[in-house]
Design an enzyme around this catalytic site. Structure first.
Site, PDB file in Angstrom:
ATOM      1  N   GLU A   1       0.837  -1.531  -0.081  1.00 28.73           N
ATOM      2  CA  GLU A   1       0.073   0.103  -0.149  1.00 28.73           C
ATOM      3  C   GLU A   1       0.810   1.277  -0.214  1.00 28.73           C
ATOM      4  O   GLU A   1       0.498   2.354  -0.564  1.00 28.73           O
ATOM      5  CB  GLU A   1      -0.931  -0.192   1.123  1.00 28.73           C
ATOM      6  CG  GLU A   1      -2.037  -1.113   1.072  1.00 28.73           C
ATOM      7  CD  GLU A   1      -2.672  -1.331   2.674  1.00 28.73           C
ATOM      8  OE1 GLU A   1      -3.924  -1.214   2.496  1.00 28.73           O
ATOM      9  OE2 GLU A   1      -2.000  -1.360   3.634  1.00 28.73           O
TER      10      GLU A   1
ATOM     11  N   GLU B   1      -3.278  -9.797   4.287  1.00 31.94           N
ATOM     12  CA  GLU B   1      -4.025  -9.639   5.393  1.00 31.94           C
ATOM     13  C   GLU B   1      -5.112 -10.448   5.673  1.00 31.94           C
ATOM     14  O   GLU B   1      -5.344 -10.902   7.096  1.00 31.94           O
ATOM     15  CB  GLU B   1      -4.758  -7.999   5.243  1.00 31.94           C
ATOM     16  CG  GLU B   1      -3.667  -6.972   5.418  1.00 31.94           C
ATOM     17  CD  GLU B   1      -3.055  -6.616   4.250  1.00 31.94           C
ATOM     18  OE1 GLU B   1      -2.434  -5.624   4.201  1.00 31.94           O
ATOM     19  OE2 GLU B   1      -3.225  -7.347   3.179  1.00 31.94           O
TER      20      GLU B   1
END
Length: 257
Positions: free
Chosen positions: A113, A133
């Site tokens: 990210e 995640e």
């Protein structure tokens, strides 16, 4: 700045470096705040024309440090962790100068990210990219389902976020996850050469081009459009007349020039 984030300037190029190699540059709260401070410092520098973001050691960034967020309560996670990351990452993505991200090591989760905030990503051969995640029972929190979809496309983000797929740099190149793949040890050299090329170009043109591309992509759409309109009107005779009339407490006479 954090002890784990360094900012330096080399002429027109700003260098922002993650310096926590023993923890694979995993981000704690002080590093997130330092990234925001670094973005603000670059933005405030009139000499800066380009910026380079990199990480020391075996990883570019392994994401958020579990020790920093693992014990947070839901409201703390939202208020003190997720939103802080968004502020820092948005400031980097919306820098007025181009940002080159150098991936000399792996970029997972929040690290990918973070890499996505760059305008250009240079990856060294052998590095890997992914969003793990969901394997931890959580969702990406720093725009992994938003900015990454806008910049890389929904299909590849689905594969990473839903299945845990990991892509080597060479596979990430045709998918748009990275823009160039270079040999091991050559990432920073290539970034420096590219930064020098950018710095030679008209700085205002480069910054306006970046702003318009960001707007087209949905990144900070309002500010670039209004900023360009403000810049256009700032040098008109009508603005000078309007200001003069205001100061003289009279009605302005506009000419349309």
């Amino acid at each position: 700045m954090s002890a784990f984030v360094d900012l330096s300037f080399d002429g027109p190029c700003a260098h922002l470096t993650l310096k926590r190699p023993d923890k694979l540059n995993a981000l704690d709260r002080s590093m997130i705040d330092a990234l925001l401070d670094g973005a603000r410092a670059i933005e405030a520098s009139p000499e800066a024309r380009v910026a380079v973001l990199s990480g020391e050691g075996k990883a570019f960034c392994a994401g958020g440090d579990i020790a920093a967020w693992g014990g947070l309560q839901p409201l703390e996670m939202w208020r003190d962790w997720t939103r802080a990351g968004h502020r820092a990452f948005e400031a980097l993505a919306r820098l007025r100068v181009p940002l080159i991200v150098v991936l000399t090591g792996h970029a997972f989760g929040g690290g990918l990210e973070l890499a996505a905030v760059g305008d250009i990503r240079i990856a060294e051969s052998g590095i890997r990219l992914g969003l793990p995640e969901s394997g931890l029972g959580m969702a990406p929190g720093w725009s992994g389902t938003q900015r990454l979809v806008r910049r890389f496309g929904a299909s590849v983000v689905r594969r990473m976020a839903l299945t845990g797929a990991i892509f080597p740099a060479e596979e990430g190149l045709p998918l748009g996850l990275v823009d160039e793949v270079v040999s091991k040890g050559e990432g920073l050299t290539r970034a420096s050469a590219l930064a020098a090329d950018i710095a030679k170009r008209g700085p205002l043109a480069v910054q306006m081009v970046k702003a318009m591309i960001n707007a087209a992509e949905g990144e900070d759409r309002d500010a670039p459009i209004e900023g360009l309109a403000g810049a256009l009107t700032a040098y008109t005779e009508d603005l000078a007349e309007g200001v003069a009339a205001f100061r003289a407490k009279r009605s302005p006479t506009f000419s349309g020039q």
